[in-house]
Scaffold this active site. Structure first.
Site, PDB file in Angstrom:
ATOM      1  N   LYS A  22       0.824  -1.245   0.095  1.00  0.00           N
ATOM      2  CA  LYS A  22       0.048   0.041   0.047  1.00  0.00           C
ATOM      3  C   LYS A  22       0.793   1.197  -0.130  1.00  0.00           C
ATOM      4  CE  LYS A  22      -1.407   1.624   3.873  1.00  0.00           C
ATOM      5  NZ  LYS A  22      -1.361   3.098   4.245  1.00  0.00           N
ATOM      6  N   ASN A  23       1.785   1.211   0.962  1.00  0.00           N
ATOM      7  CA  ASN A  23       2.723   2.458   1.251  1.00  0.00           C
ATOM      8  C   ASN A  23       3.811   2.700   0.029  1.00  0.00           C
ATOM      9  OD1 ASN A  23       1.070   3.048   3.104  1.00  0.00           O
ATOM     10  ND2 ASN A  23       2.709   2.298   4.699  1.00  0.00           N
ATOM     11  N   CYS A 115      -5.389  13.154  13.235  1.00  0.00           N
ATOM     12  CA  CYS A 115      -5.237  11.806  12.957  1.00  0.00           C
ATOM     13  C   CYS A 115      -4.962  10.898  14.273  1.00  0.00           C
ATOM     14  CB  CYS A 115      -3.886  11.303  12.121  1.00  0.00           C
ATOM     15  SG  CYS A 115      -3.264   9.446  12.033  1.00  0.00           S
ATOM     16  N   ARG A 120       0.563  15.012  12.853  1.00  0.00           N
ATOM     17  CA  ARG A 120       0.859  14.746  11.458  1.00  0.00           C
ATOM     18  C   ARG A 120       1.305  15.920  10.625  1.00  0.00           C
ATOM     19  NH1 ARG A 120      -0.793   9.118   9.714  1.00  0.00           N
ATOM     20  NH2 ARG A 120       0.888   9.435   8.128  1.00  0.00           N
ATOM     21  N   ASP A 306       4.847   0.925  11.923  1.00  0.00           N
ATOM     22  CA  ASP A 306       3.408   0.291  11.604  1.00  0.00           C
ATOM     23  C   ASP A 306       3.230  -1.357  11.986  1.00  0.00           C
ATOM     24  OD1 ASP A 306       3.678   1.882   8.482  1.00  0.00           O
ATOM     25  OD2 ASP A 306       2.901   2.346  10.405  1.00  0.00           O
ATOM     26  N   ARG A 398      -8.532  -0.517   4.526  1.00  0.00           N
ATOM     27  CA  ARG A 398      -7.787   0.384   4.210  1.00  0.00           C
ATOM     28  C   ARG A 398      -6.267  -0.068   3.656  1.00  0.00           C
ATOM     29  NH1 ARG A 398      -9.065   5.741   6.208  1.00  0.00           N
ATOM     30  NH2 ARG A 398      -7.509   6.325   4.865  1.00  0.00           N
TER      31      ARG A 398
HETATM   32  C1  EPZ Z   1       4.313   6.834   6.166  1.00  0.00           C
HETATM   33  O1  EPZ Z   1       3.540   8.159   6.950  1.00  0.00           O
HETATM   34  C2  EPZ Z   1       3.221   5.786   6.186  1.00  0.00           C
HETATM   35  N1  EPZ Z   1       2.141   6.090   5.429  1.00  0.00           N
HETATM   36  C3  EPZ Z   1       2.910   5.600   7.549  1.00  0.00           C
HETATM   37  O2  EPZ Z   1       1.949   4.282   7.657  1.00  0.00           O
HETATM   38  C4  EPZ Z   1       4.160   5.198   8.477  1.00  0.00           C
HETATM   39  O3  EPZ Z   1       3.693   4.955   9.786  1.00  0.00           O
HETATM   40  C5  EPZ Z   1       5.156   6.406   8.487  1.00  0.00           C
HETATM   41  O4  EPZ Z   1       5.429   6.748   6.974  1.00  0.00           O
HETATM   42  C6  EPZ Z   1       6.382   6.186   9.434  1.00  0.00           C
HETATM   43  O5  EPZ Z   1       6.976   5.284   8.750  1.00  0.00           O
HETATM   44  C7  EPZ Z   1       2.326   5.961   4.231  1.00  0.00           C
HETATM   45  O6  EPZ Z   1       3.300   5.629   3.455  1.00  0.00           O
HETATM   46  C8  EPZ Z   1       0.981   6.248   3.201  1.00  0.00           C
HETATM   47  P1  EPZ Z   1       6.368  10.617   8.342  1.00  0.00           P
HETATM   48  P2  EPZ Z   1       4.144   9.491   6.857  1.00  0.00           P
HETATM   49  O7  EPZ Z   1       6.060  11.754   7.338  1.00  0.00           O
HETATM   50  O8  EPZ Z   1       5.090   9.891   5.604  1.00  0.00           O
HETATM   51  C9  EPZ Z   1       6.697  13.881  11.954  1.00  0.00           C
HETATM   52  C10 EPZ Z   1       0.352   2.631   7.873  1.00  0.00           C
HETATM   53  O9  EPZ Z   1       0.005   2.444   8.874  1.00  0.00           O
HETATM   54  N2  EPZ Z   1       6.563  14.712  10.580  1.00  0.00           N
HETATM   55  O10 EPZ Z   1       7.485   9.761   8.055  1.00  0.00           O
HETATM   56  O11 EPZ Z   1       2.853  10.597   6.835  1.00  0.00           O
HETATM   57  C11 EPZ Z   1       5.301  12.935  11.850  1.00  0.00           C
HETATM   58  O12 EPZ Z   1       4.401  13.404  12.561  1.00  0.00           O
HETATM   59  C12 EPZ Z   1       0.741   4.182   7.755  1.00  0.00           C
HETATM   60  O13 EPZ Z   1       0.253   2.430   6.718  1.00  0.00           O
HETATM   61  C13 EPZ Z   1       6.884  16.099  10.842  1.00  0.00           C
HETATM   62  O14 EPZ Z   1       7.152  16.407  12.080  1.00  0.00           O
HETATM   63  O15 EPZ Z   1       4.922   9.611   8.030  1.00  0.00           O
HETATM   64  C14 EPZ Z   1       5.954  11.704  12.444  1.00  0.00           C
HETATM   65  O16 EPZ Z   1       6.191  11.947  13.948  1.00  0.00           O
HETATM   66  C15 EPZ Z   1       0.410   5.013   9.120  1.00  0.00           C
HETATM   67  N3  EPZ Z   1       6.913  16.905   9.936  1.00  0.00           N
HETATM   68  C16 EPZ Z   1       7.152  11.494  11.944  1.00  0.00           C
HETATM   69  O17 EPZ Z   1       7.619  12.794  11.129  1.00  0.00           O
HETATM   70  C17 EPZ Z   1       6.433  16.637   8.579  1.00  0.00           C
HETATM   71  O18 EPZ Z   1       6.507  17.355   7.401  1.00  0.00           O
HETATM   72  C18 EPZ Z   1       7.338  10.490  10.774  1.00  0.00           C
HETATM   73  O19 EPZ Z   1       6.156  10.620   9.835  1.00  0.00           O
HETATM   74  C19 EPZ Z   1       6.262  15.257   8.267  1.00  0.00           C
HETATM   75  C20 EPZ Z   1       6.186  14.238   9.461  1.00  0.00           C
END
Ligand code: EPZ
Length: 463
Positions: A22-23, A115, A120, A306, A398
Site C-alpha cells: 500500500k505504502n 489523525c 501529523r 506500523d 484500508r
Molecule cells: C508513512 O507516513 C506511512 N504512510 C505510515 O504508515 C508510517 O507510519 C510512516 O510513514 C512512518 O513510517 C504511508 O506511506 C502512506 P512520516 P508519513 O512523515 O510519511 C513527523 C500505515 O499504517 N513529521 O514519515 O505520513 C510525523 O508527525 C501508515 O500504513 C513532521 O514532523 O509519516 C511523525 O512523527 C500509518 N513533519 C514523523 O515525522 C512533517 O512534515 C514520521 O512521519 C512530516 C512528518
C-alpha cells in the site's frame, strides 16, 4: 457497518501470498501525474486507500483503468486542485502535491486533518518545496504551492521525530523536473521510497542514492510513461508472521522481500520463534509462549512503527514483562485500551507501553481505531478464549487485502459480517471480491465502482 468475528484458539498452518505494498502503490500512483504518457502499475492491492487515490487522480483529470491488480493511468491533462471531499478520506493524498508542483508549477490540496495515531504536520514537505523555489500559502484549510519555475537545491528533511517518508517522496517528485540538482539530506530510507525512485528513473528521471539518507536528483526536462511492479507489502508480511507466532504451527508467507523485514524477523527470533526462508518466502515455526522483549520503533531499517501494535498483541501473553517504546508517533497506543478489554496487562508511561504477560486473553467486543490497531485486535482474537468481535473494520480494509479470507485459508475461524445482513457466509462475501473487476475512473462524479468502499465516518480522524 462490517464487523469481523474471530473465534480464538484455532491453530494456523499453511502458506499465504503477500499483496503489493500500500505504502509504495500510493506515491507511485501519484507519480503518474508527472507525465502525459500512459503508465502501467502492477500488483496494486485492492484496498480502499488505493481506491481513494484513483478517485483523486480521476478528479485531477487523469484517465484511470484498473483490472485485477493492474492500474493504467494516462494524465494527458491535469488540473491542480485536490478538494477536501476526496482528500479528507486519506492522508496520503498529500503526495499529489509534489508531482503537481513539479509538472504544473502549482498545486492546491486540502490540508490533512487530525489523525488518531498522533500529530501529523507536513512542515517538512513544505520546507522542501520552498527550497526548490516555491511559495507556500495555507488558507481556508488548503495548502497552495506555486512557482514560476523550480530550481535544484540542498534540502534537509530532518524533523523532531527524524525524517519523513511521504515528505521524501513529495520533494523527490517535485525535484525531478526542476532545473539543476537537488540534494536531499536526512532522507527517509524506507523500501517504499526506493520503489518510487526506481519507478521515477524508469520514467526518465535521474535519481541516485534512494535507500540512503542522501538522495541526489538531477532535474530533467520531461518524463515519459513506464511500467512498474510494486514491491511486496512488508507490513502485511510482518502481520502474518505475528499471526503465525501467535497461533501458528508453521506458517509460510510467499511473494515477500525478506530483506525488508530484518528488524521484524530479528524481534521474533528474540522472542524465541524460528524464522527462516529464502528471498521470496519466509516461514515461522511456532514455539509456544514468547519471550519478553524491550522494543523501540525507529525509521527504516529500524523496527517499523506500523508493526508496533501487532507486537503489543503478541507480547501481551509473553513470559514476563516487555516494553514497547514508540519513537515515531509517540501517542500511537489507541489499541492498548482495547487489548486491556481482552485482559492484557499494559501500562502506558509516556511513549512506552509496559506489558506484563498474562496466561491468556479473553474474547470481547472491541473497536478498531486505525489500520494497524485493527490488525492487532484480529491477532489478539486469534489468541483469545472465545469470540472477539471487531467493529469499524473499514479501518482494516484500508491496508489489508482480504485479511479475513487469507487467515481463514490458514485455518483461522474468522468471518466478516456485514452490519446489514447477519450471518452472510464468508464464501458469498468473497465471491464478490474474487471476480476480476475492470474499473474505470472517469472525470469527477462519474467514478463507477463495483466494490463500494464505505465512506469513512464524517468525523473519523483519517490515517
Ligand atoms: C508513512 O507516513 C506511512 N504512510 C505510515 O504508515 C508510517 O507510519 C510512516 O510513514 C512512518 O513510517 C504511508 O506511506 C502512506 P512520516 P508519513 O512523515 O510519511 C513527523 C500505515 O499504517 N513529521 O514519515 O505520513 C510525523 O508527525 C501508515 O500504513 C513532521 O514532523 O509519516 C511523525 O512523527 C500509518 N513533519 C514523523 O515525522 C512533517 O512534515 C514520521 O512521519 C512530516 C512528518
Amino acid at each position: 457497518m462490517d464487523k469481523i468475528i474471530v473465534h480464538g484458539g484455532h491453530s494456523l498452518a499453511g502458506t499465504v501470498n503477500i499483496s503489493g505494498s500500500k505504502n509504495s502503490a500510493l506515491p507511485i500512483l501519484a507519480a503518474t501525474l508527472l507525465t502525459n504518457d500512459s503508465c502501467v502499475i502492477k500488483r496494486v492491492p485492492d484496498l480502499s486507500d488505493v481506491h481513494y487515490m484513483l478517485q483523486i487522480l480521476a478528479h485531477l483529470g487523469a484517465e484511470v483503468e484498473r483490472a485485477s491488480g493492474v492500474v493504467t493511468v494516462k494524465a494527458e491533462q491535469v488540473n491542480s486542485v485536490a478538494p477536501y471531499e476526496i482528500v479528507r478520506k486519506m492522508r496520503a493524498s498529500v503526495c499529489v502535491l509534489g508531482p503537481l508542483l513539479g509538472r504544473e508549477k502549482e498545486a492546491t490540496v486540502s490540508l490533512p486533518g487530525g489523525c488518531v495515531i498522533g500529530d501529523r504536520p507536513i512542515d517538512l514537505h513544505l520546507r522542501g518545496f520552498e527550497a526548490l523555489g516555491a511559495a507556500v500559502r495555507v488558507h481556508g484549510g488548503n495548502v497552495k504551492v506555486f512557482a514560476p519555475s523550480l530550481h535544484g537545491a540542498p534540502i534537509s528533511l530532518r524533523g523532531k521525530f527524524g525524517t519523513t517518508v511521504l515528505g521524501t517522496d513529495n520533494v523527490m517528485m517535485a525535484a525531478v523536473l526542476a532545473d539543476g540538482t537537488t540534494i536531499i539530506e536526512d532522507a527517509a530510507c524506507e523500501p517504499e521510497v526506493v520503489d518510487l525512485a526506481n519507478f521515477l528513473n524508469k520514467m526518465g528521471a535521474k535519481i541516485e542514492g534512494a535507500g540512503s539518507s542522501r538522495i541526489v536528483i538531477e532535474g530533467v526536462k520531461e518524463l515519459h510513461g513506464a511500467e512498474h511492479e510494486v514491491i511486496p507489502d512488508r507490513i502485511e508480511a510482518g502481520t502474518f508472521l505475528i499471526a503465525g507466532a501467535i497461533a501458528g504451527k508453521e506458517v509460510t508467507i510467499n511473494r515477500v522481500r525478506s530483506d525488508h523485514l530484518t528488524a521484524v524477523t530479528d524481534a521474533l527470533r528474540a522472542c524465541g520463534y524460528g524464522v527462516g526462508g529464502t528471498n521470496g518466502t519466509l516461514t515461522i515455526h511456532a514455539n509456544g509462549i514468547p519471550e519478553p522483549l524491550d522494543l523501540k520503533t525507529r525509521p527504516y531499517p529500524g523496527f517499523p512503527t506500523d508493526m508496533q501494535a501487532q507486537m503489543c498483541a503478541l507480547l501481551s501473553t509473553a513470559a514476563g514483562e516487555s516494553s514497547v517504546t514508540e519513537n515515531i508517533f509517540p501517542q500511537r497506543f489507541v489499541h492498548v485500551s482495547e487489548l486491556k478489554r481482552m485482559g492484557a496487562k499494559i501500562e502506558l508511561d509516556g511513549a512506552t507501553a509496559k506489558i506484563r504477560g498474562v496466561d491468556n486473553l479473553s474474547g470481547a467486543p472491541v473497536m478498531a481505531s486505525d489500520l494497524r490497531a485493527s490488525a492487532a485486535l484480529i491477532l489478539a482474537g486469534l489468541l483469545a478464549d472465545g469470540m472477539t468481535e471487531i467493529n469499524r473494520v473499514y479501518h482494516i480494509d484500508r491496508g489489508y487485502e482480504m485479511i479475513d479470507q487469507k487467515l481463514g485459508e490458514l485455518g483461522a475461524h474468522i468471518e466478516r459480517v456485514n452490519g446489514i445482513v447477519r450471518g452472510v457466509s464468508l464464501r458469498s462475501i468473497h465471491k464478490q471480491i474474487e471476480r476480476p473487476i475492470l474499473r474505470s475512473y472517469l472525470c469527477p462524479g462519474n467514478a463507477p465502482s463495483k466494490l463500494n468502499y464505505p465512506e469513512p465516518e464524517k468525523n473519523a480522524l483519517m490515517l
